[in-house]
Design an enzyme around this catalytic site. Structure first.
Site, PDB file in Angstrom:
ATOM      1  N   GLN A 258      -0.330   7.340  -2.977  1.00 30.42           N
ATOM      2  CA  GLN A 258      -0.196   6.032  -2.365  1.00 30.42           C
ATOM      3  C   GLN A 258      -1.550   5.534  -1.862  1.00 30.42           C
ATOM      4  OE1 GLN A 258       2.368   4.075  -2.313  1.00 30.42           O
ATOM      5  NE2 GLN A 258       4.047   5.438  -2.896  1.00 30.42           N
ATOM      6  N   TYR A 291      11.508  10.023 -10.659  1.00 34.15           N
ATOM      7  CA  TYR A 291      10.162   9.442 -10.701  1.00 34.15           C
ATOM      8  C   TYR A 291       9.387   9.984  -9.506  1.00 34.15           C
ATOM      9  CZ  TYR A 291      12.948   5.928 -13.295  1.00 34.15           C
ATOM     10  OH  TYR A 291      13.827   5.279 -14.138  1.00 34.15           O
ATOM     11  N   GLU A 315       9.719  14.102 -13.225  1.00 39.11           N
ATOM     12  CA  GLU A 315       8.440  13.379 -13.324  1.00 39.11           C
ATOM     13  C   GLU A 315       7.862  13.605 -14.719  1.00 39.11           C
ATOM     14  OE1 GLU A 315       5.141  11.326 -13.042  1.00 39.11           O
ATOM     15  OE2 GLU A 315       6.659  11.238 -11.458  1.00 39.11           O
ATOM     16  N   ASP A 356      12.221   6.397  -7.004  1.00 40.07           N
ATOM     17  CA  ASP A 356      10.963   5.685  -6.743  1.00 40.07           C
ATOM     18  C   ASP A 356      10.343   5.294  -8.081  1.00 40.07           C
ATOM     19  OD1 ASP A 356       8.688   4.618  -5.669  1.00 40.07           O
ATOM     20  OD2 ASP A 356       7.848   6.502  -4.954  1.00 40.07           O
ATOM     21  N   CYS A 383       8.479  -1.270  -5.658  1.00 32.81           N
ATOM     22  CA  CYS A 383       7.155  -1.835  -5.409  1.00 32.81           C
ATOM     23  C   CYS A 383       7.012  -3.219  -6.020  1.00 32.81           C
ATOM     24  CB  CYS A 383       6.055  -0.899  -5.908  1.00 32.81           C
ATOM     25  SG  CYS A 383       6.156  -0.495  -7.663  1.00 32.81           S
TER      26      CYS A 383
END
Length: 426
Positions: A258, A291, A315, A356, A383
């Protein structure tokens, strides 16, 4: 070929009445078409140049502010003022920017998510700051390297290099960047660890697609070429130390983390708080972390009092999974490398799912697969406001109900935000 008898004017004086998800003001031309005006705020009257014409709408850029909003300020980011594509809302006070984000989020949740009187949900979410400062928050950045070795950000809409510094990086992240020896034409990745150490790596140049193709095709071509890029460490190590809660990760310098220094801990705490508020969860929780990257959000559940029996971490990035294995080796975490839509069909039934997804969202097929597993609760992260709203709408069509949601000003002085929602089954 006969020219149109009444060509649309290239410059218009417009009154801005709203603010759109893409970060532009919303106005209406005399013919009724919507005009999205970059650099304009609600309540302003501006002179704008039309850059793109469509049947139902147009896009424009502000040339002159005729009547300014009281929330307009002198640009706070010198790089953005010089034309860099970084802090695109640096002409707005930080407090008002969060109000604009909240308005955008409420709008897309109504229009795209279809939340309203007929769909039970909490009041529209607020958008809160992740920290006290709108500047000095970014712990990772990527800079372009010019033919002369200068480093900087690309100009909005072009490949021109802007060497004026941006205000977003934390103190010291950009110091002496041009002296690190990155090769002309490459990119320079700078990252600061939670231990205070800076690391720098060069990414080899990426082959540029030929001009003239559709934007999506060009993006796919760039992403494909980027997979073959080589990395050269210029300062520090090949990995960055990051600590969140009771766990420490070693993340590749060019790997995902992040950007906001406070985001990982805040999001992990939010996931933990949301799951902790769900009634009727069984002992020995089985969790999907989809994710999941390096597993930071799932690890947030391990730091609380929740009895977690297993976390299935899904992932595609092998570097992220390797970082998760090192950080969470003693925890009940099982890693699964692969596309989420493909992998989850073989996982055991979950009690809780953390999602996510990338900016495009999870999509209807993945949401349907999650709902088919009938977890008691889903914590969904977005996002992009529009993708977030569409994903939530899909959960609702499968019988889930939003019981909490929150927006975050995760990229201060920009049009971007993050949001997290808790959904529960009946």
């Amino acid at each position: 070929m006969t020219a149109p008898s009444n060509p649309a004017p290239s410059t218009l004086d417009l009154t801005v009445t709203g603010f759109a998800n893409g970060g532009a003001g919303v106005a209406h031309a005399d013919d009724g078409r919507v005009v999205f005006v970059a650099g304009a705020l609600p309540g302003e009257r501006v002179r704008a140049r039309i850059d793109e014409q469509k049947a139902a709408f147009a896009r424009a850029v502000t040339l002159e502010v005729l009547d300014a909003s009281p929330h307009r300020i002198d640009p706070s980011c010198p790089a953005a003022a010089a034309g860099a594509g970084c802090c695109d809302l640096s002409y707005v006070s930080a407090e008002y920017a969060r109000e604009l984000h909240a308005g955008v989020l409420a709008d897309v949740l109504t229009r795209l998510g279809r939340f309203g009187p007929d769909v039970p949900a909490p009041a529209a979410p607020a958008v809160t700051a992740l920290g006290p400062d709108a500047d000095g928050w970014r712990v990772r950045t990527r800079l372009a390297v010019g033919a002369d070795g200068a480093v900087g950000l690309r100009s909005r809409g072009s490949s021109d290099l802007i060497t004026t510094p941006c205000v977003a990086p934390v103190d010291g992240l950009l110091a002496g960047a041009a002296a690190l020896g990155a090769s002309p034409g490459s990119e320079l990745v700078l990252a600061l660890g939670s231990d205070g150490r800076r690391h720098a790596a060069q990414l080899s140049p990426v082959a540029r697609p030929r001009r003239g193709g559709r934007r999506a095709s060009a993006q796919r071509a760039r992403h494909s070429a980027a997979r073959d890029r080589t990395t050269r460490v210029l300062e520090g190590d090949g990995a960055v130390t990051q600590t969140v809660g009771g766990h420490t990760w070693s993340i590749p310098v060019t790997g995902f983390w992040q950007a906001h220094r406070a985001a990982p801990a805040t999001y992990a705490e939010t996931v933990r708080r949301y799951v902790g508020a769900v009634d009727g969860l069984p002992a020995g929780l089985r969790v999907w972390d989809l994710y999941g990257g390096a597993g930071v959000l799932g690890a947030g559940l391990l730091d609380g009092a929740l009895p977690v029996a297993l976390i299935d971490l899904v992932e595609t990035d092998p570097g992220a999974l390797a970082a998760a294995a090192d950080a969470l080796g003693d925890a009940p975490v099982t890693a699964h490398r692969g596309d989420t839509a493909t992998v989850i069909g073989g996982l055991s039934t979950p009690d809780v799912v953390i999602v996510d997804p990338p900016r495009r969202g999870a999509g209807a097929a993945v949401v349907a697969a999650i709902a088919a597993a009938r977890p008691r609760a889903v914590v969904h992260v977005g996002c992009d406001a529009a993708a977030f709203a569409r994903d939530l709408r899909d959960y609702v069509t499968h019988g889930y109900r939003v019981t909490a949601w929150q927006g975050f000003d995760a990229f201060p002085r920009t049009r971007h935000m993050e949001a997290i929602a808790l959904l529960e089954s009946p």
